[in-house]
Scaffold this active site. Structure first.
Site: not given
Length: 346
Positions: A22-23, A26
């Site tokens: 998920h990170e 980003h």
């Protein structure tokens, strides 16, 4: 002791993988849209290892559960750096905010791809072979077992599962004789059985499920099946969410305690089962993060949309209050669900 170790390792692997990916979404899109990323970390807590490449510090931290990336200028008033998040165009910020969830969707596709390519796909067999016998139903009572092959019903030969089902369905509450080749012995036996009437489907049933054959698709078909499977599960999740909102289905929520327990259970079944569960959790994480709730990525996206319409950002103080309220709501929900999980475990 062994079970605890397996559960611990499985939790570290699943939670770490989901949050890290998920990170990473980003991080990649922040770099692609020319934002300044000050740090990308694997894990949390004190640093174990770190090195700097260019302007970004890469670190490995002591708690191996996920990770984070620090993007310059997440504070709306910090626009001194032209490459800060708050100084970049709204479209770029939207991409960065949404990319975490989309990476979770991509991770689910990748995990399903590994599962399908390595373990194949279960395809219902058209042969009149029993795959599973449901307990306390006519077939179980009559002594039938998984793997038994039905050769005939009332001296009428059957060659397919469809032919067998049609005869059973038409003979509710009527005793029929099955000519069965037993899987355990290979012997042919005559078995009398009375299909029970199912009022929901208005037909006879004996409580059996068809046999499944294993099919091993190639790389490209596995990729396509993975995408299809991911899309199907997402649709099912959205339908379930709609039913919960409309009140037509109960809100069955599982918190961290329940998820840890389930992770351990799937790990006990084997690595492939754990990967399937991780894919399901990844879809959940990606979808939940898109909810329009302050403190979640979906909430940030809503604020960016409002900023695009107003052509100026919302008041900083108002944003802080809204995010605090959203965070408090999430924490309260987490406490309630965790208490429920603990209560159910006792």
């Amino acid at each position: 002791m062994e079970t605890t170790l397996i559960t611990t390792l499985a939790v570290i692997f699943v939670f770490g993988l989901l949050v890290f990916v998920h990170e990473l979404g980003h991080f990649i899109t922040a770099k692609m849209t020319n934002m300044r990323v000050e740090e990308f970390a694997i894990g949390f807590g004190p640093k174990l290892l770190s090195f700097r490449k260019g302007e970004t510090l890469y670190s490995l931290r002591i708690i191996p559960l996920g990770g984070f990336n620090k993007i310059s200028g997440m504070d709306p008033d910090d626009k001194a750096d032209p490459r800060a998040y708050s100084a970049r165009p709204i479209w770029a910020r939207m991409i960065v905010i949404l990319s975490g969830s989309f990476m979770n969707f991509f991770l689910a596709i990748a995990l399903f791809f590994i599962v399908i390519l390595s373990s194949g796909v279960a395809v219902p067999s058209d042969k009149p072979v029993f795959g599973e016998i449901l307990p306390d139903r006519p077939a179980a009572i009559a002594g039938l077992a998984a793997g038994d092959v039905v050769l005939a019903v009332n001296d009428t030969k059957v060659a397919t599962w469809k032919e067998l089902v049609e005869i059973i369905q038409a003979n509710a509450n009527t005793t029929v004789t099955l000519e069965v080749q037993k899987a355990a012995t290979g012997q042919i036996e005559q078995v009398a059985i009375t299909p029970e009437y199912d009022s929901n489907t208005n037909r006879g049933v004996i409580g059996v499920i068809s046999h499944f054959d294993k099919y091993y698709p190639g790389i490209f078909e596995s990729a396509w099946l993975s995408i299809q499977n991911t899309g199907l599960i997402l649709v099912q999740m959205l339908v379930a969410l709609k039913n919960i909102i409309l009140g037509s289905a109960p809100a069955e929520l599982t918190g961290p305690v329940g998820i840890v327990k389930l992770t351990g259970q799937f790990a006990q079944l084997g690595f492939i089962s754990l990967l399937q569960f991780a894919a399901f959790l990844s879809l959940n994480l990606g979808l939940i993060n898109l909810f329009p709730i302050p403190a979640l990525d979906g909430g940030h996206f809503i604020f960016l949309t409002i900023e695009a319409i107003r052509r100026k950002p919302l008041n900083r103080r108002a944003l802080e209050i809204i995010h605090m309220m959203g965070f408090a709501l999430l924490i309260s929900l987490m406490i309630i669900v965790t208490f429920k999980d603990i209560k159910n475990a006792l």
